[in-house]
Enzyme design. Sequence first.
Site, PDB file in Angstrom:
ATOM      1  CG  PHE A   1      -8.714   9.548  12.229  1.00  0.00           C
ATOM      2  CD1 PHE A   1      -9.244   8.946  10.661  1.00  0.00           C
ATOM      3  CD2 PHE A   1      -8.935   8.533  12.820  1.00  0.00           C
ATOM      4  CE1 PHE A   1      -9.697   7.559  10.412  1.00  0.00           C
ATOM      5  CE2 PHE A   1      -8.981   7.238  13.195  1.00  0.00           C
ATOM      6  CZ  PHE A   1      -9.768   6.336  11.050  1.00  0.00           C
TER       7      PHE A   1
ATOM      8  CE  LYS B   1      -0.845  -0.556   6.577  1.00  0.00           C
ATOM      9  NZ  LYS B   1      -1.255  -1.745   7.052  1.00  0.00           N
TER      10      LYS B   1
ATOM     11  NE  ARG C   1      -5.458  -1.901   1.853  1.00  0.00           N
ATOM     12  CZ  ARG C   1      -5.762  -2.001   2.914  1.00  0.00           C
ATOM     13  NH1 ARG C   1      -4.920  -1.338   3.173  1.00  0.00           N
ATOM     14  NH2 ARG C   1      -6.248  -3.236   3.425  1.00  0.00           N
TER      15      ARG C   1
ATOM     16  CE  LYS D   1      -1.738   2.095  11.636  1.00  0.00           C
ATOM     17  NZ  LYS D   1      -2.664   0.878  12.825  1.00  0.00           N
TER      18      LYS D   1
END
Length: 282
Positions: free
Chosen positions: A122, A198, A192, A50
Site C-alpha cells: 500500500f 481509518k 501520526r 483496511k
Amino acid sequence: MNRHSVALAISLSLTFSHFPFTVVAQAPKLMLASDYPQSLELSQYLVSEKLDGIRAYWDGSTLWSRSGERIHAPSWFTAPLPTIELEGELWIGRGRFQSLMSIVRDQQPNEKQWRQVGLYLFDLPMGAEPFQLRYQRLQAITRGIDRAFVQVIEQRPVSSPEALQRQLELVTELGGEGLMLHHKDNLYLPGRSSQLLKYKSYQDGEAVVVAHQEGKGKYQGMLGAVEVETQDGRRFRIGSGFSDAERKNPPAIGTVITYRYNGTTDAGLPRFARYLRPHPML
C-alpha cells in the site's frame, strides 16, 4: 536498517507500563493513521479496504513487523521483492487473523502454510512524491515482480459521504475491518498523519488482562468475564466476544488483548466492549 529504522535499540512494552513483557527491537519509522473525522473534502482522498492482517515493512533485504520484529518468511516469498523499501499487509483473508498470526510468528517458516499468505502493498516509504503518484509507481513495481502473492491494495476515489458509508457497510457485511482514506497529495512522513485515516463501524483498543471472573449458568466452571486495564489506568470488564474454547482456556493474566467498542460512557469507559483477540506481538 536504513533511514526509516530507529537508530538505537528500543524497549517496547506496547506502551503499557503494566505489561509483563518487553521486546527489544529496531522498529521502522512508519506513517500511522488517524481516525476518520466525519468532515472531509472526499474528492481529495483515495479509499481502500483496511485489511485485517499484519503490517509488514520490506527494507530492501529483510521483512519486518511494525514493532521491529523480523518476519521469517520463506526465501521464495522474499526473493522476488526489489531492493527498495515497500510497505504492505500480510493477509490470508477476512476473519482469519488468528491463523495468519500463527503462520507469521513461526521462526521456522512452514512452506506449505506460507503458500496461503499474500503481501498486499500500500505504500513506498522512500517515495518523495504525493501518494497518488506513489500508488502508480507501486502498481508498476508490482507488475514487475509478477508474483500472484504480491498485490497492490486497490485505491478508489469516492464521490460522497453517503457513498463512503455504503462502501463501509459492504466491507463490514463481508467480514472486513473497515476502510482506509489516503489523501492524494499526502507525503510519506513517519508518525501520526491527519491525511491517512481509518474508518470503521466500531472502535478498538488494547488493554491488559488483570483478573478473571468465573462464569455462571451455562458458563459455570468457565470464564465469565475478564477485568482489564488500559494504558491510562481505566479498568472495566469484558464478558462477550469469547468462544466456548476461549472461555475454557481464557487469555492469561498479563496478556494484552484487543477489544471492540461503540463509543464511551459519561465516565469515559468503552460501551459494549467485546473481546476480539490477543494483541499480536509482531
